[in-house]
Design an enzyme around this catalytic site. Structure first.
Site, PDB file in Angstrom:
ATOM      1  N   HIS A 138       0.825  -1.220   0.000  1.00  0.00           N
ATOM      2  CA  HIS A 138       0.000   0.000   0.000  1.00  0.00           C
ATOM      3  C   HIS A 138       0.861   1.273   0.000  1.00  0.00           C
ATOM      4  O   HIS A 138       0.686   2.126  -0.873  1.00  0.00           O
ATOM      5  CB  HIS A 138      -0.979  -0.012   1.173  1.00  0.00           C
ATOM      6  CG  HIS A 138      -1.615   1.309   1.437  1.00  0.00           C
ATOM      7  ND1 HIS A 138      -2.516   1.894   0.585  1.00  0.00           N
ATOM      8  CD2 HIS A 138      -1.445   2.184   2.463  1.00  0.00           C
ATOM      9  CE1 HIS A 138      -2.885   3.071   1.076  1.00  0.00           C
ATOM     10  NE2 HIS A 138      -2.252   3.259   2.213  1.00  0.00           N
ATOM     11  N   HIS A 156       4.271   6.542   5.541  1.00  0.00           N
ATOM     12  CA  HIS A 156       3.104   7.172   6.151  1.00  0.00           C
ATOM     13  C   HIS A 156       2.388   6.328   7.198  1.00  0.00           C
ATOM     14  O   HIS A 156       1.730   6.882   8.060  1.00  0.00           O
ATOM     15  CB  HIS A 156       2.122   7.680   5.084  1.00  0.00           C
ATOM     16  CG  HIS A 156       1.260   6.653   4.438  1.00  0.00           C
ATOM     17  ND1 HIS A 156       1.615   6.013   3.276  1.00  0.00           N
ATOM     18  CD2 HIS A 156       0.055   6.169   4.784  1.00  0.00           C
ATOM     19  CE1 HIS A 156       0.655   5.176   2.922  1.00  0.00           C
ATOM     20  NE2 HIS A 156      -0.300   5.249   3.821  1.00  0.00           N
ATOM     21  N   GLU A 180       2.162   5.095  12.888  1.00  0.00           N
ATOM     22  CA  GLU A 180       0.817   4.714  13.316  1.00  0.00           C
ATOM     23  C   GLU A 180       0.661   3.202  13.524  1.00  0.00           C
ATOM     24  O   GLU A 180       0.015   2.776  14.470  1.00  0.00           O
ATOM     25  CB  GLU A 180      -0.187   5.193  12.272  1.00  0.00           C
ATOM     26  CG  GLU A 180      -1.631   4.889  12.603  1.00  0.00           C
ATOM     27  CD  GLU A 180      -2.581   5.390  11.527  1.00  0.00           C
ATOM     28  OE1 GLU A 180      -3.764   5.069  11.638  1.00  0.00           O
ATOM     29  OE2 GLU A 180      -2.148   6.071  10.585  1.00  0.00           O
ATOM     30  N   ASP A 181       1.259   2.406  12.631  1.00  0.00           N
ATOM     31  CA  ASP A 181       0.948   0.975  12.606  1.00  0.00           C
ATOM     32  C   ASP A 181       2.118   0.036  12.869  1.00  0.00           C
ATOM     33  O   ASP A 181       1.969  -1.173  12.716  1.00  0.00           O
ATOM     34  CB  ASP A 181       0.351   0.605  11.237  1.00  0.00           C
ATOM     35  CG  ASP A 181      -1.006   1.245  10.995  1.00  0.00           C
ATOM     36  OD1 ASP A 181      -1.703   1.554  11.977  1.00  0.00           O
ATOM     37  OD2 ASP A 181      -1.347   1.444   9.823  1.00  0.00           O
TER      38      ASP A 181
END
Length: 99
Positions: free
Chosen positions: A48, A72, A76-77
């Site tokens: 992605h 990106h 966050e992940d």
């Protein structure tokens, strides 16, 4: 998933002065941080961010934006932190990733 050399070639089409080392480092870092993560389709999760980066090359965006696309989802992940991204890629990219 687009290989790093193919992504760099896309950027080189409009920016012959691109910072290849930074793109390679961001690709490798993103790939490592997302290791073992998969999308519902079964594809590696990192496919992605790479696809986003490739789309942004169509808009002829700068290196910082392409690197941000590759990173990106890291803060966050994954286990990556803002400070680690800042140390490796600078404050501008860390702020963009965090935003």
């Amino acid at each position: 998933m687009i290989a790093v050399d193919d992504l760099i070639a896309l950027v080189h089409n409009y920016n012959p002065k691109t910072n290849e080392n930074m793109l390679r480092e961001a690709y490798a870092f993103g790939l490592a941080m997302h290791d073992g993560q998969f999308r519902h389709s079964g594809e590696p999760y990192f496919s992605h961010p790479v696809a986003v980066a490739a789309i942004l090359t169509e808009q002829r965006l700068d290196d910082a934006t392409i690197v941000t696309a590759l990173l990106h989802d890291t803060v966050e992940d994954t286990k990556a932190s803002y400070s680690e991204v800042e140390k490796r890629f600078g404050r501008e990219i860390a702020d963009l990733v965090d935003g």
